[in-house]
Design a protein around this motif. Structure first.
Motif, PDB file in Angstrom:
ATOM      1  N   SER B 101       0.811  -1.215   0.000  1.00 19.24           N
ATOM      2  CA  SER B 101       0.000   0.000   0.000  1.00 19.24           C
ATOM      3  C   SER B 101       0.849   1.272   0.000  1.00 19.24           C
ATOM      4  O   SER B 101       0.364   2.354  -0.286  1.00 19.24           O
ATOM      5  CB  SER B 101      -0.923   0.002   1.224  1.00 19.24           C
ATOM      6  OG  SER B 101      -0.154   0.236   2.401  1.00 19.24           O
ATOM      7  N   THR B 102       2.126   1.150   0.324  1.00 19.08           N
ATOM      8  CA  THR B 102       2.975   2.341   0.421  1.00 19.08           C
ATOM      9  C   THR B 102       3.571   2.742  -0.929  1.00 19.08           C
ATOM     10  O   THR B 102       4.105   3.846  -1.064  1.00 19.08           O
ATOM     11  CB  THR B 102       4.159   2.099   1.383  1.00 19.08           C
ATOM     12  OG1 THR B 102       4.983   1.037   0.847  1.00 19.08           O
ATOM     13  CG2 THR B 102       3.691   1.715   2.781  1.00 19.08           C
ATOM     14  N   GLY B 103       3.533   1.818  -1.888  1.00 18.99           N
ATOM     15  CA  GLY B 103       4.197   2.092  -3.171  1.00 18.99           C
ATOM     16  C   GLY B 103       5.709   1.992  -3.067  1.00 18.99           C
ATOM     17  O   GLY B 103       6.421   2.275  -4.032  1.00 18.99           O
ATOM     18  N   ARG B 104       6.212   1.612  -1.904  1.00 14.96           N
ATOM     19  CA  ARG B 104       7.658   1.534  -1.687  1.00 14.96           C
ATOM     20  C   ARG B 104       8.129   0.129  -1.353  1.00 14.96           C
ATOM     21  O   ARG B 104       9.271  -0.074  -0.941  1.00 14.96           O
ATOM     22  CB  ARG B 104       8.058   2.485  -0.549  1.00 14.96           C
ATOM     23  CG  ARG B 104       7.901   3.938  -0.931  1.00 14.96           C
ATOM     24  CD  ARG B 104       8.184   4.867   0.232  1.00 14.96           C
ATOM     25  NE  ARG B 104       8.246   6.256  -0.232  1.00 14.96           N
ATOM     26  CZ  ARG B 104       8.498   7.289   0.553  1.00 14.96           C
ATOM     27  NH1 ARG B 104       8.693   7.111   1.853  1.00 14.96           N
ATOM     28  NH2 ARG B 104       8.549   8.506   0.062  1.00 14.96           N
ATOM     29  N   GLN B 105       7.234  -0.851  -1.489  1.00 15.06           N
ATOM     30  CA  GLN B 105       7.589  -2.231  -1.173  1.00 15.06           C
ATOM     31  C   GLN B 105       8.576  -2.752  -2.216  1.00 15.06           C
ATOM     32  O   GLN B 105       8.572  -2.326  -3.375  1.00 15.06           O
ATOM     33  CB  GLN B 105       6.306  -3.093  -1.147  1.00 15.06           C
ATOM     34  CG  GLN B 105       6.519  -4.581  -1.017  1.00 15.06           C
ATOM     35  CD  GLN B 105       6.637  -5.280  -2.367  1.00 15.06           C
ATOM     36  OE1 GLN B 105       6.229  -4.743  -3.388  1.00 15.06           O
ATOM     37  NE2 GLN B 105       7.236  -6.464  -2.355  1.00 15.06           N
ATOM     38  N   VAL B 110      16.944  -3.671  -2.516  1.00 15.70           N
ATOM     39  CA  VAL B 110      16.647  -2.709  -3.581  1.00 15.70           C
ATOM     40  C   VAL B 110      16.084  -1.435  -2.950  1.00 15.70           C
ATOM     41  O   VAL B 110      16.492  -0.333  -3.305  1.00 15.70           O
ATOM     42  CB  VAL B 110      15.667  -3.311  -4.613  1.00 15.70           C
ATOM     43  CG1 VAL B 110      15.252  -2.260  -5.643  1.00 15.70           C
ATOM     44  CG2 VAL B 110      16.314  -4.499  -5.321  1.00 15.70           C
ATOM     45  N   ILE B 111      15.185  -1.601  -1.974  1.00 18.69           N
ATOM     46  CA  ILE B 111      14.512  -0.402  -1.441  1.00 18.69           C
ATOM     47  C   ILE B 111      15.401   0.412  -0.497  1.00 18.69           C
ATOM     48  O   ILE B 111      15.237   1.624  -0.406  1.00 18.69           O
ATOM     49  CB  ILE B 111      13.155  -0.731  -0.773  1.00 18.69           C
ATOM     50  CG1 ILE B 111      13.325  -1.515   0.519  1.00 18.69           C
ATOM     51  CG2 ILE B 111      12.225  -1.444  -1.739  1.00 18.69           C
ATOM     52  CD1 ILE B 111      12.066  -1.522   1.382  1.00 18.69           C
ATOM     53  N   PRO B 113      18.695   1.350  -0.636  1.00 21.63           N
ATOM     54  CA  PRO B 113      19.358   2.415  -1.393  1.00 21.63           C
ATOM     55  C   PRO B 113      18.365   3.336  -2.110  1.00 21.63           C
ATOM     56  O   PRO B 113      18.535   4.548  -2.124  1.00 21.63           O
ATOM     57  CB  PRO B 113      20.208   1.639  -2.413  1.00 21.63           C
ATOM     58  CG  PRO B 113      20.387   0.276  -1.814  1.00 21.63           C
ATOM     59  CD  PRO B 113      19.132   0.005  -1.055  1.00 21.63           C
ATOM     60  N   GLU B 114      17.317   2.736  -2.692  1.00 19.64           N
ATOM     61  CA  GLU B 114      16.349   3.495  -3.477  1.00 19.64           C
ATOM     62  C   GLU B 114      15.659   4.585  -2.642  1.00 19.64           C
ATOM     63  O   GLU B 114      15.392   5.686  -3.130  1.00 19.64           O
ATOM     64  CB  GLU B 114      15.310   2.483  -3.976  1.00 19.64           C
ATOM     65  CG  GLU B 114      14.165   2.962  -4.778  1.00 19.64           C
ATOM     66  CD  GLU B 114      13.310   1.755  -5.175  1.00 19.64           C
ATOM     67  OE1 GLU B 114      13.524   1.239  -6.281  1.00 19.64           O
ATOM     68  OE2 GLU B 114      12.455   1.312  -4.383  1.00 19.64           O
ATOM     69  N   LEU B 115      15.392   4.298  -1.384  1.00 18.76           N
ATOM     70  CA  LEU B 115      14.730   5.266  -0.505  1.00 18.76           C
ATOM     71  C   LEU B 115      15.726   6.207   0.163  1.00 18.76           C
ATOM     72  O   LEU B 115      15.342   7.130   0.875  1.00 18.76           O
ATOM     73  CB  LEU B 115      13.906   4.535   0.571  1.00 18.76           C
ATOM     74  CG  LEU B 115      12.713   3.730   0.059  1.00 18.76           C
ATOM     75  CD1 LEU B 115      12.094   2.904   1.178  1.00 18.76           C
ATOM     76  CD2 LEU B 115      11.667   4.665  -0.548  1.00 18.76           C
ATOM     77  N   GLY B 116      17.019   5.963  -0.028  1.00 16.43           N
ATOM     78  CA  GLY B 116      18.023   6.795   0.636  1.00 16.43           C
ATOM     79  C   GLY B 116      18.183   6.447   2.107  1.00 16.43           C
ATOM     80  O   GLY B 116      18.785   7.213   2.871  1.00 16.43           O
ATOM     81  N   LEU B 117      17.642   5.301   2.513  1.00 16.08           N
ATOM     82  CA  LEU B 117      17.867   4.826   3.892  1.00 16.08           C
ATOM     83  C   LEU B 117      19.332   4.452   4.049  1.00 16.08           C
ATOM     84  O   LEU B 117      19.966   4.714   5.068  1.00 16.08           O
ATOM     85  CB  LEU B 117      16.991   3.599   4.173  1.00 16.08           C
ATOM     86  CG  LEU B 117      15.498   3.849   4.329  1.00 16.08           C
ATOM     87  CD1 LEU B 117      14.721   2.534   4.243  1.00 16.08           C
ATOM     88  CD2 LEU B 117      15.218   4.536   5.665  1.00 16.08           C
ATOM     89  N   THR B 118      19.860   3.787   3.025  1.00 18.97           N
ATOM     90  CA  THR B 118      21.254   3.358   2.989  1.00 18.97           C
ATOM     91  C   THR B 118      22.121   4.571   2.680  1.00 18.97           C
ATOM     92  O   THR B 118      21.927   5.221   1.652  1.00 18.97           O
ATOM     93  CB  THR B 118      21.411   2.322   1.854  1.00 18.97           C
ATOM     94  OG1 THR B 118      20.533   1.231   2.123  1.00 18.97           O
ATOM     95  CG2 THR B 118      22.833   1.834   1.744  1.00 18.97           C
ATOM     96  N   SER B 378      11.452  -3.742  -7.059  1.00 22.98           N
ATOM     97  CA  SER B 378      10.614  -2.988  -6.125  1.00 22.98           C
ATOM     98  C   SER B 378       9.429  -2.402  -6.889  1.00 22.98           C
ATOM     99  O   SER B 378       9.435  -2.360  -8.127  1.00 22.98           O
ATOM    100  CB  SER B 378      11.413  -1.854  -5.478  1.00 22.98           C
ATOM    101  OG  SER B 378      11.660  -0.831  -6.436  1.00 22.98           O
ATOM    102  N   GLN B 379       8.451  -1.919  -6.135  1.00 16.35           N
ATOM    103  CA  GLN B 379       7.313  -1.247  -6.765  1.00 16.35           C
ATOM    104  C   GLN B 379       7.780  -0.012  -7.522  1.00 16.35           C
ATOM    105  O   GLN B 379       7.261   0.304  -8.594  1.00 16.35           O
ATOM    106  CB  GLN B 379       6.295  -0.843  -5.693  1.00 16.35           C
ATOM    107  CG  GLN B 379       5.526  -2.013  -5.106  1.00 16.35           C
ATOM    108  CD  GLN B 379       4.498  -1.538  -4.090  1.00 16.35           C
ATOM    109  OE1 GLN B 379       4.805  -0.719  -3.219  1.00 16.35           O
ATOM    110  NE2 GLN B 379       3.293  -2.050  -4.183  1.00 16.35           N
ATOM    111  N   GLN B 380       8.758   0.687  -6.962  1.00 18.34           N
ATOM    112  CA  GLN B 380       9.244   1.903  -7.634  1.00 18.34           C
ATOM    113  C   GLN B 380       9.992   1.568  -8.928  1.00 18.34           C
ATOM    114  O   GLN B 380       9.893   2.311  -9.905  1.00 18.34           O
ATOM    115  CB  GLN B 380      10.162   2.692  -6.697  1.00 18.34           C
ATOM    116  CG  GLN B 380       9.407   3.294  -5.525  1.00 18.34           C
ATOM    117  CD  GLN B 380      10.145   4.502  -4.955  1.00 18.34           C
ATOM    118  OE1 GLN B 380      10.200   5.551  -5.581  1.00 18.34           O
ATOM    119  NE2 GLN B 380      10.728   4.332  -3.788  1.00 18.34           N
TER     120      GLN B 380
END
Lengths: 199, 467
Positions: B101-105, B110-111, B113-118, B378-380
């Protein structure tokens, strides 16, 4: 429990030789058995596919039933970090492993479960595997403290790095309590990091 | 004395030296997924413990989720139960969960680095061996087991010994049709699957420096297949530009301060490494594995080696590999018939991977006897690929376009090999039984090579198709 209850100075039990190098954790426990929310049922699935495909697999052999010291080759437990692999071996009855080298995550997972993994030379491993095969009822002693393995009248050198050895011998391998002892020093360390504190 | 990134990150995260002599190391980012955490959360409940730093812990669903029909409850009741536990555990302990539901799964590696968490200079842990992926941005990232997940949840720390450091230098330039996947397979082929035991790998040299972040992620991802505890690339301009604007990266003035700190964490000139290995990037051709571990590989123009040419202790494993794969020593790898083609995974499930595969997919149609799957990481990634029309290129060529997840990399959902099927796969492991069938067979290669194999129906040289 006091630390002495956890101390793993030595393990004595019958041996189980498992020849071959690069035996990965997918082989020890295939991924389809990971769909469980507990580790309880893992023991029966240890090497399940390998056992089905090869009736001669050492884990099928009645001679090694009840064995607790696994003797392996090089790079045992490489691959996936799944703790299900050492959990499966532990629940099968394995209490110590002697090999040429180990996948590092597997090795760390074994320490967390109080299963010592000792490293011996290729020549000594080949001798030990054959010797156990000739006398599977005879006990093997894995001495973590002295860093040696004893079988019949022979003693072979088998090492484990200082840190894990101290944890196993000192009974501090169940690390949550030890790590919690750091107390506020954990937050203090975090607070100095710019990415935690804020840039 | 000149210091390495590993030295600096280790020192900054050291809480104390433990009585065992190991370091109590603070973990700056803890990533969790549904397969290796339920037992850890139960241990927390049993011990009446809380999550020490919930704001530094992030969850996703990746390993067990179906990639075709994601309607809940999932068709597989065991998968559904794992998802239920993940929702309950993250809710009970107050942790964010990137679900559909978040569109970020997506796949955890993959997620992140993609989210900038890493981010550079961090320590990262996750109950998954491919956590080494995150080293691409200049983090020290460890795969851990479930009891260690419990430790990180409860204490935000791990008891660790600092590894030795080997610099792996890839010099020169890659030829067309040669990708990051070929580079890491060549590194593992040269140094061996246990060559990295006791080491962290620092990847460097002209080829690595010129790689995009997604290419570096592919290289670092498979560090674990080379036996290394982790692998990293020093943060540089590529790293900083990659992180700019990502949801969890610092923004505004804080970004510039962050960038300065990130750069300051890089290995300094004049460092003495414990070991240095060198490869000529220009000599690497597309690589294909022929055996049962990722070190058993050859260039696509080469022949499968003979066990008799190996050192004596390696021969039994080589013979076992040939028997499992149904290959003969001396047989060319090119032309080996495949049944399944899989593009995806934390190794090669990113946008650039899908673009590379699509470029090849445009040149033909999936062979009649081949089942071909494209599974975005990922969804993104899926959304970005669809915005470019990649899904249409794949579907027109006969590939199935799926939803994000780990899928056939390890066959924990219903994407599995059947029987002795031979798979051309962009994933990371060719272990016996890895892709969901106990007798299934896997040939690892780059996404472009997978697409080439899919349209040829057999292992092909992508350089000839792209010519």
């Amino acid at each position: 429990m006091s630390p002495t209850d956890f101390a793993r100075r030595q393990v004595t039990g019958r041996g189980l030789p498992l020849p071959g190098n690069d035996i990965d954790t997918d082989r020890i426990i295939p991924a389809r058995f990971l769909k469980e929310v507990t580790f309880e049922g893992m023991g029966e699935h240890a090497f399940e596919d390998a056992r089905k495909q090869n009736p001669e697999h050492p884990f099928n052999s009645p001679a090694y039933k009840g064995a607790s010291v696994l003797v392996v080759g090089q790079n045992f437990g490489c691959g996936s970090s799944r703790e299900h692999a050492p959990q499966a071996l532990m629940r099968w009855g394995i209490r110590a492993i002697v090999g040429g080298s180990f996948g590092e995550i597997f090795f760390g997972n074994c320490v967390m479960l109080g299963i010592p993994c000792l490293v011996a030379s290729q020549a000594d491993l080949e001798w030990l595997q054959k010797a156990i095969g000739r006398a599977p009822q005879q006990p093997v002693t894995v001495d973590v403290e002295k860093q040696e393995v004893r079988f019949a009248d022979r003693v072979i050198k088998a090492t484990v790095p200082d840190g894990p050895r101290n944890q196993l011998v000192g009974g501090t391998w169940d690390s949550t309590a030890v790590l919690l002892e750091a107390g506020a020093a954990i937050e203090a360390t975090a607070g100095k990091l710019p990415y935690v504190r804020g840039f | 004395m000149a210091r390495t990134l590993l030295d600096k990150v280790w020192e900054a995260h050291t809480v104390r030296t433990l009585p065992s002599g190991q370091t109590q190391l603070l973990i700056g980012l803890h990533l969790i997924h549904e397969v290796t955490t339920p037992q850890a959360f139960q241990m927390l409940r049993d011990g009446k413990l809380k999550v020490r730093m919930p704001e530094r812990t992030f969850g996703t669903l990746d390993h067990i989720i179906p990639t075709a029909d994601q309607t809940r409850p999932y068709a597989d009741p065991m998968a559904e139960e794992m998802a239920v536990h993940m929702y309950r555990n993250t809710k009970d302990f107050g942790l964010p969960l990137f679900d559909m539901s978040t569109g970020r799964q997506g796949i955890v590696h993959v997620i992140g680095p993609e989210l900038g968490l890493t981010q550079p200079g961090m320590t990262i842990a996750c109950g998954d061996s491919h956590t080494s992926t995150h080293g691409a941005v200049g983090a020290i990232a460890f795969g851990i087991g479930t009891t260690q997940v419990r430790d990180v949840l409860a204490t935000q720390c791990l008891a660790m010994a600092k590894p030795k450091l080997r610099q792996v230098r890839v010099e020169g330039a890659l030829a067309k049709g040669v990708y990051a996947k070929d580079v890491i397979l060549a590194i593992i082929g040269k140094l061996g699957v246990k060559g990295g035991v006791g080491y962290a790998y620092e990847y460097a040299g002209r080829v690595i420096e010129h790689m995009t972040m997604e290419e570096r992620l592919t290289v670092c991802n498979m560090s674990i297949e080379g036996g290394a505890r982790c692998g990293y690339v020093n943060p540089d301009a590529t790293t900083i530009e990659y992180l700019r604007g990502r949801p969890y990266a610092p923004a505004g003035a804080a970004f510039d301060k962050a960038a300065a700190w990130w750069k300051s964490m890089a290995t300094e000139p004049g460092v003495a490494f414990d070991d240095v290995a060198r490869l000529d990037g220009g000599a690497i051709e597309p690589v294909v594995t022929w055996g049962i571990n990722p070190g058993m590989s050859v260039g696509v123009s080469q022949k499968i080696p003979s066990p008799d040419a190996q050192p004596e202790p390696e021969r039994p494993t080589f013979r076992e590999a040939l028997a499992h794969m149904g290959f003969e020593a001396g047989q060319p790898i090119k032309g080996a018939r495949i049944d399944v083609a899989f593009v995806g995974s934390c190794t090669n499930g990113r946008l650039s991977d899908l673009r590379a595969a699509a470029e090849v997919a445009k040149k033909g149609k999936v062979a009649k006897h081949v089942r071909a799957l494209i599974v975005p990481g990922s969804q993104q990634v899926a959304k970005a690929a669809e915005a470019e029309g990649l899904h249409e290129i794949f579907q027109a060529a006969g590939f199935q376009w799926r939803k994000a997840g780990c899928s056939m990399c390890l066959g924990m959902n219903d994407d599995k090999l059947q029987g002795r099927e031979m798979s051309a796969s962009s994933s990371n492991r060719n272990f016996i039984g890895r892709q969901g069938s106990p007798t299934g067979r896997t040939l690892l290669m780059s996404p472009a090579m997978v697409a080439a194999a899919a349209i040829t129906g057999a292992v092909a040289d992508v350089r000839e198709i792209l010519r």
